[in-house]
Design a protein around this motif. Structure first.
Motif, PDB file in Angstrom:
ATOM      1  N   GLN A   1      -3.528  29.462 -27.810  1.00  0.00           N
ATOM      2  CA  GLN A   1      -3.238  28.122 -27.294  1.00  0.00           C
ATOM      3  C   GLN A   1      -2.847  28.215 -25.828  1.00  0.00           C
ATOM      4  N   THR A   2      -3.487  27.447 -25.012  1.00  0.00           N
ATOM      5  CA  THR A   2      -3.179  27.420 -23.575  1.00  0.00           C
ATOM      6  C   THR A   2      -2.809  26.014 -23.154  1.00  0.00           C
ATOM      7  N   GLN A   3      -2.221  25.911 -21.969  1.00  0.00           N
ATOM      8  CA  GLN A   3      -1.835  24.614 -21.408  1.00  0.00           C
ATOM      9  C   GLN A   3      -0.985  23.818 -22.407  1.00  0.00           C
ATOM     10  N   VAL A   4       0.074  24.443 -22.900  1.00  0.00           N
ATOM     11  CA  VAL A   4       0.897  23.807 -23.931  1.00  0.00           C
ATOM     12  C   VAL A   4       1.842  22.784 -23.291  1.00  0.00           C
ATOM     13  N   PRO A   5       1.728  21.497 -23.635  1.00  0.00           N
ATOM     14  CA  PRO A   5       2.646  20.497 -23.078  1.00  0.00           C
ATOM     15  C   PRO A   5       4.015  20.582 -23.746  1.00  0.00           C
ATOM     16  N   ALA A   6       5.059  20.504 -22.951  1.00  0.00           N
ATOM     17  CA  ALA A   6       6.425  20.507 -23.479  1.00  0.00           C
ATOM     18  C   ALA A   6       6.829  19.078 -23.837  1.00  0.00           C
ATOM     19  N   PHE A   7       7.766  18.957 -24.763  1.00  0.00           N
ATOM     20  CA  PHE A   7       8.237  17.621 -25.125  1.00  0.00           C
ATOM     21  C   PHE A   7       9.747  17.531 -24.896  1.00  0.00           C
ATOM     22  N   PRO A   8      10.269  16.328 -24.689  1.00  0.00           N
ATOM     23  CA  PRO A   8      11.702  16.182 -24.393  1.00  0.00           C
ATOM     24  C   PRO A   8      12.555  16.582 -25.589  1.00  0.00           C
ATOM     25  N   ALA A   9      13.684  17.203 -25.309  1.00  0.00           N
ATOM     26  CA  ALA A   9      14.643  17.504 -26.369  1.00  0.00           C
ATOM     27  C   ALA A   9      15.095  16.193 -27.007  1.00  0.00           C
ATOM     28  N   ARG A  10      15.284  16.196 -28.312  1.00  0.00           N
ATOM     29  CA  ARG A  10      15.547  14.923 -28.984  1.00  0.00           C
ATOM     30  C   ARG A  10      17.015  14.596 -29.139  1.00  0.00           C
ATOM     31  N   PHE A  11      17.913  15.447 -28.629  1.00  0.00           N
ATOM     32  CA  PHE A  11      19.340  15.165 -28.719  1.00  0.00           C
ATOM     33  C   PHE A  11      19.912  14.871 -27.333  1.00  0.00           C
ATOM     34  N   MET A  12      20.859  13.940 -27.264  1.00  0.00           N
ATOM     35  CA  MET A  12      21.586  13.667 -26.037  1.00  0.00           C
ATOM     36  C   MET A  12      22.971  13.170 -26.426  1.00  0.00           C
ATOM     37  N   ILE A  13      23.873  13.076 -25.453  1.00  0.00           N
ATOM     38  CA  ILE A  13      25.222  12.606 -25.750  1.00  0.00           C
ATOM     39  C   ILE A  13      25.500  11.340 -24.948  1.00  0.00           C
ATOM     40  N   ALA A  14      26.239  10.430 -25.575  1.00  0.00           N
ATOM     41  CA  ALA A  14      26.580   9.158 -24.936  1.00  0.00           C
ATOM     42  C   ALA A  14      27.974   8.767 -25.390  1.00  0.00           C
ATOM     43  N   CYS A  15      28.606   7.867 -24.642  1.00  0.00           N
ATOM     44  CA  CYS A  15      29.928   7.390 -25.016  1.00  0.00           C
ATOM     45  C   CYS A  15      29.963   5.877 -24.901  1.00  0.00           C
ATOM     46  N   PRO A  16      30.955   5.216 -25.513  1.00  0.00           N
ATOM     47  CA  PRO A  16      31.011   3.754 -25.487  1.00  0.00           C
ATOM     48  C   PRO A  16      31.175   3.149 -24.099  1.00  0.00           C
ATOM     49  N   LYS A  17      31.538   3.929 -23.089  1.00  0.00           N
ATOM     50  CA  LYS A  17      31.633   3.403 -21.732  1.00  0.00           C
ATOM     51  C   LYS A  17      30.297   3.443 -21.012  1.00  0.00           C
ATOM     52  N   GLY A  18      29.247   3.876 -21.700  1.00  0.00           N
ATOM     53  CA  GLY A  18      27.917   3.867 -21.120  1.00  0.00           C
ATOM     54  C   GLY A  18      27.467   5.188 -20.549  1.00  0.00           C
ATOM     55  N   HIS A  19      28.328   6.194 -20.519  1.00  0.00           N
ATOM     56  CA  HIS A  19      27.944   7.483 -19.943  1.00  0.00           C
ATOM     57  C   HIS A  19      26.868   8.147 -20.803  1.00  0.00           C
ATOM     58  N   LEU A  20      26.046   8.949 -20.145  1.00  0.00           N
ATOM     59  CA  LEU A  20      24.901   9.569 -20.807  1.00  0.00           C
ATOM     60  C   LEU A  20      24.646  10.936 -20.207  1.00  0.00           C
ATOM     61  N   ASP A  21      24.317  11.897 -21.033  1.00  0.00           N
ATOM     62  CA  ASP A  21      24.040  13.239 -20.517  1.00  0.00           C
ATOM     63  C   ASP A  21      23.170  13.998 -21.509  1.00  0.00           C
ATOM     64  N   ASP A  22      22.593  15.098 -21.024  1.00  0.00           N
ATOM     65  CA  ASP A  22      21.859  15.996 -21.908  1.00  0.00           C
ATOM     66  C   ASP A  22      22.828  16.650 -22.889  1.00  0.00           C
ATOM     67  N   PHE A  23      22.314  17.016 -24.028  1.00  0.00           N
ATOM     68  CA  PHE A  23      23.115  17.771 -24.977  1.00  0.00           C
ATOM     69  C   PHE A  23      23.461  19.124 -24.346  1.00  0.00           C
ATOM     70  N   PRO A  24      24.706  19.601 -24.510  1.00  0.00           N
ATOM     71  CA  PRO A  24      25.105  20.883 -23.896  1.00  0.00           C
ATOM     72  C   PRO A  24      24.562  22.082 -24.665  1.00  0.00           C
ATOM     73  N   TRP A  25      23.298  22.338 -24.498  1.00  0.00           N
ATOM     74  CA  TRP A  25      22.624  23.362 -25.293  1.00  0.00           C
ATOM     75  C   TRP A  25      23.224  24.763 -25.111  1.00  0.00           C
ATOM     76  N   ARG A  26      23.512  25.112 -23.870  1.00  0.00           N
ATOM     77  CA  ARG A  26      23.967  26.486 -23.623  1.00  0.00           C
ATOM     78  C   ARG A  26      25.350  26.731 -24.233  1.00  0.00           C
ATOM     79  N   SER A  27      26.277  25.806 -24.032  1.00  0.00           N
ATOM     80  CA  SER A  27      27.614  26.015 -24.596  1.00  0.00           C
ATOM     81  C   SER A  27      27.592  25.898 -26.120  1.00  0.00           C
ATOM     82  N   TRP A  28      26.680  25.088 -26.651  1.00  0.00           N
ATOM     83  CA  TRP A  28      26.571  24.995 -28.119  1.00  0.00           C
ATOM     84  C   TRP A  28      26.077  26.319 -28.710  1.00  0.00           C
ATOM     85  N   ALA A  29      25.058  26.903 -28.099  1.00  0.00           N
ATOM     86  CA  ALA A  29      24.512  28.161 -28.621  1.00  0.00           C
ATOM     87  C   ALA A  29      25.533  29.288 -28.574  1.00  0.00           C
ATOM     88  N   HIS A  30      26.358  29.301 -27.503  1.00  0.00           N
ATOM     89  CA  HIS A  30      27.330  30.372 -27.332  1.00  0.00           C
ATOM     90  C   HIS A  30      28.702  29.994 -27.890  1.00  0.00           C
TER      91      HIS A  30
END
Length: 596
Positions: free
Chosen positions: A126-155
């Motif tokens: 398989q060549t030219q493999v398209p990547a897809f967005p990670a399906r997890f993210m974090i949000a809070c009731p004040k509207g803040h939004l960020d990527d899931f902390p993958w590195r700190s979660w793994a470690h």
């Protein structure tokens, strides 16, 4: 590794109505090849010609102007800007499963418009493999939004290891329990099971990426939530709307909108002629005199706290409809005959309406309890996230045209009904439930605002019953019809409702709704709607209010009898009860129209 063009490419399409009412600044939008976050309005290339005239709504929002979302220009540039989000991507190839930030992937220009995994040596054939967005993210009731902390979660916490990560799928169910994050350097690994528990992520990152990649709010005490990329609670737009009523429904108000700032700086007819000589006022002087333009530009809005009282008065006392092409044309048609219809005060056919909707902000996790036209955003018991910097006071808006049917109830009959013992008892119960509902959502941090009362429940339930019946008579789907409730019981009582349809087309709708306003036809619609409300397929459970949900704010109401598409309802299907219309199974003595 990723390089971007000097001019951002066009990567997808959204209708202007979607941007204002569904997916505005701060919303994550899934496109066929990637996922993006709509940028704040400080990045939008709006022009003066995009301005929408609605002085009442501007004053209500304390906005410096209302503007249409920018349209893309020739060559694919322009339009509404967006950022790639989530910024972490995943390679779908089972031998690779690389999990990294977007900079680690190759960006391919449109028409492909996608990120591709650079580790071709791991992809086999398989060549030219398209990547897809990670399906997890974090949000809070004040509207803040960020990527899931993958590195700190793994470690399992902060770690200096910065080697590549991978997201392995070790099962066949597709559930979160089958996913494992693994570091390819130190072999630290952690399954994603339990990621949705409330204490999975301790602290909010305070990030607001729609206002810029590095924007953070000063502080936040809220607990973050882990949500899926397409979660329904990731974005709730807070939209304000107003109908154009006299004198703001005059065509001159629409004509001067693109030049309003210039006209407000002029104070004489000669000054207008001089500026027009420099082609700064378009062709306004070919249609209107300088004095007419001055008078229109100087019009001041006196009511800035509430929008609906003025609209209600305009429906009760409409201007002469023989003055087209005003944007507000309402024709009284008379009340139908019959016992039930005798409780109506007025019925009107709105042959032409113009509605302007503006985006004032958004929420995450919890939607706002927006009743009518509350001006004080703080009273919504929810944190409204900004769509742009605080010093930027214009708002994105759209204008819609259509038709409608207006009715008002007899005020004396309504007063007598509100003072019946069973109705007053239910009003007290509803008030207590509403206070509990607000307290649960705000953790007791905010002062609750009063319940809308039984008058609102009656008008709201009647609107839903009529919409469900009108869609069978008028040729519209129920999701194409909307309600607008006029309810107040103190110094300036209101007891009316508008059922209308509107579209972005300049000609509005086709007249099917207005045709149902005639006394002979509307009398049949009203009787059918009340007849439908007497029984429900879910009775006796529905009639007893045991399946209504909505935190006890509904009575006898369910999807089989009263609930509508949320695009049609202004309160997200709350404050509904068939028992206030007619006698139902399990609920007695609350009816207004028909009982035992």
């Amino acid at each position: 590794m990723t390089s971007y063009p000097a001019r951002p490419p066009k990567v997808g399409k959204l209708r202007p109505t979607q941007i204002v009412t569904q997916q505005g600044p701060g919303a994550v939008v899934d496109l066929p090849e990637l996922s993006v976050l709509i940028a704040g309005i400080d990045e939008w290339p709006v022009k003066g010609t995009d301005r929408i005239a609605e002085p009442r709504l501007e004053a209500f929002l304390k906005a410096a102007g209302l503007f249409r979302p920018p349209q893309p220009g020739s060559g694919g540039s322009g339009g509404v800007p967006a950022y790639v989000f989530p910024e972490w991507l995943v390679c779908p190839n089972a031998k690779c499963r690389m999990l990294a930030r977007k900079e680690s992937f190759r960006w391919v220009e449109p028409p492909a418009g996608e990120f591709r995994c650079p580790r071709d040596h791991r992809h086999g054939r398989q060549t030219q493999v398209p990547a897809f967005p990670a399906r997890f993210m974090i949000a809070c009731p004040k509207g803040h939004l960020d990527d899931f902390p993958w590195r700190s979660w793994a470690h399992a916490g902060p770690r200096s290891c910065d080697r590549p990560l991978r997201l392995d799928d070790i099962g066949w169910s597709g559930s979160v329990n089958d996913l494992v994050v693994r570091c390819e350097g130190c072999d630290a690994r952690r399954p994603m099971g339990g990621v949705f528990e409330r204490d999975a992520i301790k602290d909010c990152s305070r990030r607001r990426p729609w206002l810029g990649p590095s924007d953070h709010e000063a502080n936040c005490q809220e607990k973050p939530w882990v949500i899926l990329r397409g979660a329904s609670n990731a974005y709730f737009p807070v939209v304000a709307s107003a109908l154009s009523i006299p004198p703001y429904s005059d065509p001159i108000q629409l004509a001067i909108a693109p030049f309003l700032d210039t006209l407000k700086e002029l104070d004489t007819a000669d000054a207008i002629k001089q500026v027009a000589g420099f082609n700064l006022l378009g062709d306004l002087l070919t249609t209107y005199t300088p004095d007419e333009l001055l008078a229109a530009a100087r019009g001041e809005v006196t009511e800035t706290e509430r929008l609906r009282p003025d609209e209600y008065r305009a429906f009760l006392n409409p201007p002469d409809p023989a003055q087209p092409p005003h944007e507000f044309e309402v024709r009284p048609v008379g009340v139908p005959s019959g016992t039930e219809a005798s409780l109506l005060a007025k019925v009107g056919a709105a042959t032409r309406l113009r509605e302007v909707r503006a985006l004032r902000g958004f929420t995450r996790i919890e939607s706002g309890v927006d009743i009518g036209d509350l001006a004080d955003v703080a009273r919504l018991n929810v944190d409204i996230a900004p769509i742009g910097p605080t010093d930027l006071r214009w708002r994105p808006a759209i204008e819609l045209r259509g038709e409608g049917l207006f009715l008002s109830l007899d005020e004396r009959a309504l007063y007598d009904w509100e003072n019946r013992t069973p109705v007053a008892a239910r009003a007290k119960e509803l008030s207590d439930k509403f206070n509990e509902y607000q307290a649960d959502r705000s953790d007791g941090k905010r002062k609750s605002h009063p319940s809308p009362g039984m008058r609102y429940v009656l008008l709201h339930s009647l609107a839903h019953a009529l919409i469900r019946r009108l869609c069978l008579h008028a040729g519209y789907s129920s999701s194409a019809l909307r309600e607008r409730i006029y309810s107040a019981s103190k110094a300036q009582p209101m007891a009316g409702l508008l059922i209308y349809t509107a579209s972005s087309d300049s000609e509005g709708s086709l007249g099917g709704l207005v045709d149902q306003a005639t006394p002979d036809r509307f009398g049949v619609v009203l009787l059918d709607a009340l007849g439908d409300a007497e029984l429900c397929a879910q009775d006796p459970l529905c009639g007893a209010g045991e399946i209504s949900g909505a935190a006890g704010l509904n009575g006898a109401a369910c999807h089989a009898c009263l609930l509508l598409a949320e695009t049609s309802c202004e309160t997200s299907n709350r404050f509904l009860d068939r028992a206030v219309l007619v006698e139902t199974l399990g609920r007695f003595g609350r009816w207004f129209f028909r009982g035992a």
